[in-house]
Design a protein around this motif. Structure first.
Motif, PDB file in Angstrom:
ATOM      1  N   MET A  94      -4.813  -0.781 -10.196  1.00  0.00           N
ATOM      2  CA  MET A  94      -5.380  -2.051  -9.372  1.00  0.00           C
ATOM      3  C   MET A  94      -6.364  -1.296  -8.347  1.00  0.00           C
ATOM      4  O   MET A  94      -6.057  -0.454  -7.768  1.00  0.00           O
ATOM      5  CB  MET A  94      -4.354  -2.919  -8.570  1.00  0.00           C
ATOM      6  CG  MET A  94      -4.702  -3.699  -7.750  1.00  0.00           C
ATOM      7  SD  MET A  94      -3.463  -4.740  -6.995  1.00  0.00           S
ATOM      8  CE  MET A  94      -2.433  -5.508  -8.341  1.00  0.00           C
ATOM      9  N   LEU A 104      -5.778  -5.577  -4.229  1.00  0.00           N
ATOM     10  CA  LEU A 104      -4.293  -5.572  -3.571  1.00  0.00           C
ATOM     11  C   LEU A 104      -4.406  -6.158  -2.098  1.00  0.00           C
ATOM     12  O   LEU A 104      -3.597  -6.843  -1.531  1.00  0.00           O
ATOM     13  CB  LEU A 104      -3.940  -4.170  -3.392  1.00  0.00           C
ATOM     14  CG  LEU A 104      -2.580  -3.772  -2.600  1.00  0.00           C
ATOM     15  CD1 LEU A 104      -1.441  -4.274  -3.278  1.00  0.00           C
ATOM     16  CD2 LEU A 104      -2.620  -2.145  -2.395  1.00  0.00           C
ATOM     17  N   GLY A 114       3.293  -7.386  -3.733  1.00  0.00           N
ATOM     18  CA  GLY A 114       3.598  -5.993  -4.018  1.00  0.00           C
ATOM     19  C   GLY A 114       3.508  -4.653  -3.276  1.00  0.00           C
ATOM     20  O   GLY A 114       3.877  -3.562  -3.823  1.00  0.00           O
ATOM     21  N   TYR A 115       3.063  -4.877  -2.067  1.00  0.00           N
ATOM     22  CA  TYR A 115       2.881  -3.649  -1.181  1.00  0.00           C
ATOM     23  C   TYR A 115       3.906  -2.679  -1.017  1.00  0.00           C
ATOM     24  O   TYR A 115       3.937  -1.496  -0.818  1.00  0.00           O
ATOM     25  CB  TYR A 115       2.336  -4.143  -0.070  1.00  0.00           C
ATOM     26  CG  TYR A 115       1.301  -3.201   0.861  1.00  0.00           C
ATOM     27  CD1 TYR A 115       0.009  -3.231   0.268  1.00  0.00           C
ATOM     28  CD2 TYR A 115       1.673  -2.451   1.841  1.00  0.00           C
ATOM     29  CE1 TYR A 115      -0.874  -2.202   0.981  1.00  0.00           C
ATOM     30  CE2 TYR A 115       0.844  -1.513   2.431  1.00  0.00           C
ATOM     31  CZ  TYR A 115      -0.440  -1.327   2.019  1.00  0.00           C
ATOM     32  OH  TYR A 115      -1.363  -0.529   2.668  1.00  0.00           O
ATOM     33  N   ARG A 152       6.327  -2.061  -2.995  1.00  0.00           N
ATOM     34  CA  ARG A 152       6.867  -1.189  -4.262  1.00  0.00           C
ATOM     35  C   ARG A 152       5.550  -0.241  -4.664  1.00  0.00           C
ATOM     36  O   ARG A 152       5.438  -0.127  -5.763  1.00  0.00           O
ATOM     37  CB  ARG A 152       7.245  -1.989  -5.163  1.00  0.00           C
ATOM     38  CG  ARG A 152       6.412  -3.360  -5.550  1.00  0.00           C
ATOM     39  CD  ARG A 152       7.187  -4.292  -6.406  1.00  0.00           C
ATOM     40  NE  ARG A 152       6.486  -5.577  -6.390  1.00  0.00           N
ATOM     41  CZ  ARG A 152       5.714  -5.706  -7.436  1.00  0.00           C
ATOM     42  NH1 ARG A 152       5.505  -4.964  -8.390  1.00  0.00           N
ATOM     43  NH2 ARG A 152       4.748  -6.792  -7.583  1.00  0.00           N
ATOM     44  N   LEU A 153       4.625   0.066  -3.806  1.00  0.00           N
ATOM     45  CA  LEU A 153       3.514   0.826  -4.335  1.00  0.00           C
ATOM     46  C   LEU A 153       3.910   2.051  -4.803  1.00  0.00           C
ATOM     47  O   LEU A 153       3.137   2.325  -5.995  1.00  0.00           O
ATOM     48  CB  LEU A 153       2.545   0.948  -3.176  1.00  0.00           C
ATOM     49  CG  LEU A 153       1.657  -0.119  -2.439  1.00  0.00           C
ATOM     50  CD1 LEU A 153       0.782   0.354  -1.338  1.00  0.00           C
ATOM     51  CD2 LEU A 153       0.888  -0.931  -3.512  1.00  0.00           C
ATOM     52  N   GLU A 155       5.588   2.317 -12.541  1.00  0.00           N
ATOM     53  CA  GLU A 155       5.227   0.704 -13.248  1.00  0.00           C
ATOM     54  C   GLU A 155       6.436   0.698 -14.224  1.00  0.00           C
ATOM     55  O   GLU A 155       6.810  -0.777 -14.217  1.00  0.00           O
ATOM     56  CB  GLU A 155       3.923   0.985 -14.142  1.00  0.00           C
ATOM     57  CG  GLU A 155       2.784   1.161 -13.339  1.00  0.00           C
ATOM     58  CD  GLU A 155       1.424   1.108 -14.090  1.00  0.00           C
ATOM     59  OE1 GLU A 155       1.629   0.644 -15.218  1.00  0.00           O
ATOM     60  OE2 GLU A 155       0.398   1.569 -13.381  1.00  0.00           O
ATOM     61  N   MET A 190       4.172  -0.343  -8.539  1.00  0.00           N
ATOM     62  CA  MET A 190       2.492  -0.267  -8.596  1.00  0.00           C
ATOM     63  C   MET A 190       2.237   1.145  -9.415  1.00  0.00           C
ATOM     64  O   MET A 190       1.087   1.411  -9.733  1.00  0.00           O
ATOM     65  CB  MET A 190       1.862  -0.578  -7.523  1.00  0.00           C
ATOM     66  CG  MET A 190       2.101  -1.779  -6.826  1.00  0.00           C
ATOM     67  SD  MET A 190       1.115  -3.072  -7.740  1.00  0.00           S
ATOM     68  CE  MET A 190       1.289  -4.488  -6.598  1.00  0.00           C
ATOM     69  N   PHE A 222       1.256   3.978  -7.556  1.00  0.00           N
ATOM     70  CA  PHE A 222       0.454   4.467  -6.928  1.00  0.00           C
ATOM     71  C   PHE A 222       0.721   5.722  -6.509  1.00  0.00           C
ATOM     72  O   PHE A 222       1.983   6.228  -6.155  1.00  0.00           O
ATOM     73  CB  PHE A 222       0.364   3.629  -5.614  1.00  0.00           C
ATOM     74  CG  PHE A 222      -0.830   2.565  -6.044  1.00  0.00           C
ATOM     75  CD1 PHE A 222      -0.725   1.903  -6.753  1.00  0.00           C
ATOM     76  CD2 PHE A 222      -1.524   2.358  -4.452  1.00  0.00           C
ATOM     77  CE1 PHE A 222      -1.812   0.850  -6.852  1.00  0.00           C
ATOM     78  CE2 PHE A 222      -2.445   1.131  -4.720  1.00  0.00           C
ATOM     79  CZ  PHE A 222      -2.620   0.494  -5.871  1.00  0.00           C
TER      80      PHE A 222
END
Length: 384
Positions: free
Chosen positions: A1, A6, A40-41, A43-44, A48, A53, A55
């Motif tokens: 993403m 985001l 969803g910040y 759970r960055l 997945e 996310m 990241f």
């Protein structure tokens, strides 16, 4: 993403529009936090496959830099949650699953915060004035006072540590407590110069118990090579640097806009963007920021890639933090000089950034500690 997906411009605009009110009212960023959760910040860092996310630190640092351009206090407080989830991610990638549940619970909506800082404790993670009392079932009771506990109104999991002096050698015990645990209190003492929305209140621990399954490390007092210590420093210093880089970035944008907007009466109404002195200040700010962006990205990428830096790891991390906080402070100052006396009035964004950016000097590692770390790496420890 992509970051623009985001944190789209319209979301940042809402954050920016609320930041002044949070600051003026000395109020926690409840609305921002709800929107960040929805995006969803929180759970960055989770994989997945776990519902996150996926990241790495480089991507999260870039996100925090972008968020800080709109709401520095929001970004700084959210940092604390991201540090814990980042630590869990780094340990997991290095074969240590002891904090994998942190990532799982972050996906489930839990909010993690840091309760490690103690007044007068310049040993930071290498000693503690908090008492950790062992119990027969493996749990620990903690008694002490923690300062700068960001996310105080919202955390559901608080990471703490204290010293157990009951054994042959004292041990530093790291654990999490839950918000519904008895035995702690949160002060109402966050009335500060800047970063007001972070609501980093004092937390008093009065025998609060962390259950045995939430006691995740016992380390000797003093410097440690345990991966936990590296992971905390790597995430903490890098993400702090990202927030202050965002502040500097925003200050430069505001300075440029002011230079185009302001007119000089003595120069026939020409914009200040045509004034050589103003142009020099903007150029100086831009040059300073241009050196910071690649340092932030390179450090975060080195962590993600598990680069082999040996004894240069901690100098690189603390050096980034000092560079970011000091550069941001310099750039905000230059932007204010460009923008004029209007920045001195309450409610002005640059005036708020000026107050917010000063907090950078108080975060670990402070200037003295950072220089000592770098000197030891290059010159060896002091003799005698």
């Amino acid at each position: 993403m992509r970051l623009e997906q985001l944190l789209p411009d319209e979301l940042l605009s809402r954050f920016r529009s609320r930041a002044a009110g949070y600051d003026e009212r000395n109020e926690f960023f409840h609305e921002d936090l709800q929107e960040l959760k929805g995006a969803g910040y929180l759970r960055l860092f989770a994989a997945e496959d776990d519902g996150g996310m996926g990241f790495g630190l480089r991507q999260v640092a870039a996100a925090q830099r972008r968020l800080a351009t709109a709401a520095p206090a929001t970004a700084l407080a959210v940092n604390m949650h991201l540090v814990w989830t980042g630590v869990a991610r780094l340990l997991t990638e290095r074969g240590d699953d002891s904090l994998h549940y942190v990532l799982q619970e972050a996906v489930a909506g839990e909010v993690f915060a840091f309760g490690n800082s103690e007044a007068g404790n310049d040993s930071v993670l290498f000693d503690s004035s908090t008492v950790a009392e062992p119990r027969a079932d493996g749990s620990y009771g903690f008694t002490g006072t923690k300062i700068f506990t960001s996310l105080s109104p919202a955390w559901t999991r608080l990471g703490i540590f204290g010293k157990d002096s009951t054994g042959a050698e004292p041990a530093l015990v790291h654990a999490f407590i839950t918000r519904d645990a008895p035995g702690y209190s949160i002060g109402n003492d966050w009335d500060t110069l800047g970063m007001r929305a972070s609501q980093s209140n004092t937390t008093v621990l009065s025998g609060v118990v962390a259950s045995a399954d939430r006691v995740f490390r016992k380390l000797p007092v003093g410097p440690s090579s345990d991966p936990l210590i590296f992971a905390i420093f790597a995430c903490f210093e890098t993400l702090l640097a990202a927030v202050y880089t965002g502040i500097g970035e925003r200050a430069l944008q505001l300075g440029v806009a002011a230079a185009h907007r302001r007119k000089s009466q003595k120069n026939g109404g020409r914009a200040y963007s045509q004034d050589p002195d103003i142009r020099w200040k903007i150029a100086a700010a831009a040059i300073a920021m241009d050196g910071l962006y690649p340092q932030l990205e390179a450090t975060a990428r080195n962590v993600d890639d598990q680069a082999e830096l040996g004894n240069q790891w901690f100098p690189q991390l603390v050096g980034l933090k000092v560079r970011a906080t000091e550069t941001a402070r310099e750039v905000v100052d230059l932007a204010i000089r460009v923008s004029g006396g209007g920045t001195y009035f309450a409610g002005n964004e640059l005036g708020r950034l000026y107050r917010d950016v000063l907090a950078g000097m108080f975060h670990p590692s402070d200037d003295e500690s950072a220089h000592s770390t770098v000197a030891n790496a290059w010159l060896g420890p002091l003799e005698g």
